[in-house]
Design a protein around this motif. Structure first.
Motif, PDB file in Angstrom:
ATOM      1  N   PRO A  84      -0.969  -5.361  -5.594  1.00 10.73           N
ATOM      2  CA  PRO A  84       0.166  -5.619  -6.486  1.00 10.73           C
ATOM      3  C   PRO A  84      -0.120  -5.231  -7.933  1.00 10.73           C
ATOM      4  N   TRP A  85      -1.431  -5.201  -8.291  1.00 13.77           N
ATOM      5  CA  TRP A  85      -1.797  -4.892  -9.677  1.00 13.77           C
ATOM      6  C   TRP A  85      -3.195  -4.303  -9.708  1.00 13.77           C
ATOM      7  N   LEU A  86      -3.379  -3.297 -10.558  1.00 13.05           N
ATOM      8  CA  LEU A  86      -4.692  -2.718 -10.817  1.00 13.05           C
ATOM      9  C   LEU A  86      -4.816  -2.474 -12.316  1.00 13.05           C
ATOM     10  N   PRO A  87      -6.012  -2.590 -12.876  1.00 13.38           N
ATOM     11  CA  PRO A  87      -6.173  -2.319 -14.308  1.00 13.38           C
ATOM     12  C   PRO A  87      -5.849  -0.872 -14.658  1.00 13.38           C
ATOM     13  N   LYS A  91      -4.074   5.086 -10.433  1.00 11.40           N
ATOM     14  CA  LYS A  91      -4.691   5.249  -9.117  1.00 11.40           C
ATOM     15  C   LYS A  91      -3.656   5.205  -8.000  1.00 11.40           C
ATOM     16  N   PHE A  92      -2.566   4.478  -8.221  1.00  9.63           N
ATOM     17  CA  PHE A  92      -1.524   4.418  -7.203  1.00  9.63           C
ATOM     18  C   PHE A  92      -0.916   5.797  -6.951  1.00  9.63           C
ATOM     19  N   ILE A  93      -0.709   6.549  -8.022  1.00 11.07           N
ATOM     20  CA  ILE A  93      -0.141   7.894  -7.878  1.00 11.07           C
ATOM     21  C   ILE A  93      -1.156   8.841  -7.247  1.00 11.07           C
ATOM     22  N   SER A  94      -2.396   8.769  -7.699  1.00 10.99           N
ATOM     23  CA  SER A  94      -3.406   9.703  -7.188  1.00 10.99           C
ATOM     24  C   SER A  94      -3.670   9.493  -5.702  1.00 10.99           C
ATOM     25  N   GLY A  99      -2.211  11.857  -2.532  1.00  8.84           N
ATOM     26  CA  GLY A  99      -2.868  11.833  -1.230  1.00  8.84           C
ATOM     27  C   GLY A  99      -1.947  12.328  -0.134  1.00  8.84           C
ATOM     28  N   LEU A 100      -0.685  11.889  -0.159  1.00  7.75           N
ATOM     29  CA  LEU A 100       0.290  12.364   0.826  1.00  7.75           C
ATOM     30  C   LEU A 100       0.524  13.866   0.671  1.00  7.75           C
ATOM     31  N   LYS A 101       0.620  14.324  -0.564  1.00  5.54           N
ATOM     32  CA  LYS A 101       0.800  15.764  -0.787  1.00  5.54           C
ATOM     33  C   LYS A 101      -0.348  16.559  -0.170  1.00  5.54           C
ATOM     34  N   ASN A 102      -1.564  16.056  -0.324  1.00  4.22           N
ATOM     35  CA  ASN A 102      -2.727  16.731   0.257  1.00  4.22           C
ATOM     36  C   ASN A 102      -2.658  16.754   1.777  1.00  4.22           C
ATOM     37  N   VAL A 103      -2.240  15.630   2.361  1.00  2.00           N
ATOM     38  CA  VAL A 103      -2.125  15.547   3.819  1.00  2.00           C
ATOM     39  C   VAL A 103      -1.110  16.565   4.323  1.00  2.00           C
ATOM     40  N   LEU A 104       0.038  16.630   3.685  1.00  2.00           N
ATOM     41  CA  LEU A 104       1.087  17.558   4.115  1.00  2.00           C
ATOM     42  C   LEU A 104       0.652  19.014   3.940  1.00  2.00           C
ATOM     43  N   LYS A 105      -0.038  19.284   2.852  1.00  2.00           N
ATOM     44  CA  LYS A 105      -0.537  20.641   2.614  1.00  2.00           C
ATOM     45  C   LYS A 105      -1.560  21.033   3.662  1.00  2.00           C
ATOM     46  N   ALA A 106      -2.446  20.089   4.012  1.00  2.00           N
ATOM     47  CA  ALA A 106      -3.473  20.367   5.026  1.00  2.00           C
ATOM     48  C   ALA A 106      -2.843  20.561   6.406  1.00  2.00           C
ATOM     49  N   GLU A 148       3.642  -1.146  -9.518  1.00  2.00           N
ATOM     50  CA  GLU A 148       3.292   0.276  -9.504  1.00  2.00           C
ATOM     51  C   GLU A 148       3.094   0.760  -8.064  1.00  2.00           C
ATOM     52  N   TYR A 149       2.682  -0.150  -7.193  1.00  2.00           N
ATOM     53  CA  TYR A 149       2.557   0.201  -5.772  1.00  2.00           C
ATOM     54  C   TYR A 149       3.923   0.576  -5.209  1.00  2.00           C
ATOM     55  N   GLU A 150       4.931  -0.249  -5.492  1.00  2.00           N
ATOM     56  CA  GLU A 150       6.292   0.041  -5.028  1.00  2.00           C
ATOM     57  C   GLU A 150       6.754   1.403  -5.538  1.00  2.00           C
ATOM     58  N   LYS A 151       6.513   1.664  -6.805  1.00  2.00           N
ATOM     59  CA  LYS A 151       6.920   2.936  -7.399  1.00  2.00           C
ATOM     60  C   LYS A 151       6.267   4.112  -6.684  1.00  2.00           C
TER      61      LYS A 151
END
Length: 341
Positions: A84-87, A91-94, A99-106, A148-151
């Motif tokens: 729910p929260w990270l300092p 990292k949520f976007i990366s 991460g999903l973009k990399n999976v789809l590209k692979a 930020e996780y939801e976003k």
């Protein structure tokens, strides 16, 4: 089939690996060098040679995915950063988006892949304020995000659906609030709440009980994933949710099952939020993530109720009731010494 599972060392990913092996599939588990493999050790020790192998990599490392995906027919993309929260919110976007973009590209580069099962989240569809129950046609309004996780999951959801329009054989599944025996992680929020409740650190109900969540037993979610592999239609979305209830109902049901006293007062959300801010301050000093944070309280101010009728009809998905699931979770937590009753 040869099946790859990202996030295989996690709470949900590990159980999916177990289920796939039980069906006779060859499983390749994508794990990091630093991953805790406790959820896979029993499989590694018992599996016959060739039925399970570990691929070391990371969804943020595109080249490691290319190597891991080779010769695989099915990809379960389960890996995600669930907090729910990270300092450091970037990292949520990366992880969840890039991460999903990399999976789809692979996948595009790996000619053997026939289907992708992508584990999204009910958060990706947005809240259901107003008391209605949403289905797979709901699209996140993008006006505001509780966490930020939801976003990150909402952004990733749009990327996944665009990939489907572009012709990639992707099936998107949306679990509810996952609970059940396994790991006590950020993804097993019910276990954490029950531990706080029975330890006395959470003596009352949180808020007025107007919150609504769709609670889903982890074994049902696993079955839903496997069914999506066999029956899920490419480009479709499936809610793998369960009984819609408030945390007040959850605490009341737990009290009945354990024959203990129900909470007798409500803790205002502003008090919980203030405690969350203090917890965040302490977290920045200690480096240990807080149990409660302000974004967690923001989530509790909204409703998240969903229907899984489509999954029932098309996938044969059969979620158990909340009381049945609690009847398994509470004795499990007690056996670990995490709660007493």
């Amino acid at each position: 089939m040869k099946v790859l599972v990202t996030g295989a060392s996690g709470y949900l990913g590990g159980k999916i690996c177990h289920a796939l092996l039980a069906q006779g599939h060859t499983v390749r588990a994508l794990v990091r060098r630093t991953s805790n493999l406790d959820s896979l050790l029993s499989v590694i020790n018992k599996a016959e040679e060739g039925s399970l192998d570990l691929a070391y990599g990371d969804i943020t490392d595109y080249k490691s995915l290319l190597f891991a995906f080779s010769d695989c027919q099915i990809i379960f993309h389960v890996a995600a950063l669930v907090e729910p929260w990270l300092p450091d919110p970037s990292k949520f976007i990366s992880v969840n988006v890039d991460g999903l973009k990399n999976v789809l590209k692979a996948v595009k580069e790996t000619k053997s892949v026939e289907k992708i099962i992508y584990t999204s989240s009910f958060f990706a569809l947005g809240c259901t304020d107003g008391g209605y129950i949403a289905n797979e046609t709901q699209v996140h309004h993008d006006k505001y995000f509780c966490t930020e996780y939801e976003k990150s999951k909402a952004i990733a959801d749009k990327i996944a659906m665009q990939a489907a329009l572009d012709g990639l054989p992707i099936v998107v599944v949306y679990p509810g609030v996952i609970y059940g025996p396994g790991k006590v992680t950020a993804g097993n929020v019910m276990a954490k709440m029950l531990i706080e409740r029975f330890s006395g650190r959470l003596p009352g109900y949180i808020g007025n009980g107007n919150d609504k969540f769709s609670f889903t037993h982890v074994e049902d979610v696993v079955c839903g994933h496997i069914a999506a592999m066999h029956k899920g239609r490419a480009g479709e979305r499936y809610l793998l949710t369960g009984e819609n209830a408030s945390f007040k109902h959850l605490f009341d049901a737990a009290a009945v099952i354990t024959r203990t006293r129900k909470p007798w007062f409500h803790i205002p959300l502003w008090v919980v939020e203030a405690y969350g801010w203090v917890s965040v301050f302490i977290s920045r000093i200690t480096g240990k993530l807080p149990v409660i944070s302000p974004p967690s309280v923001t989530v509790l101010r909204h409703q998240w109720a969903y229907s899984c009728e489509k999954a029932k009809v098309e996938l044969g998905y059969i979620p158990r009731s909340l009381s049945e699931g609690l009847g398994e979770v509470l004795p499990w937590l007690k056996s670990l010494g995490l709660i007493k009753y």
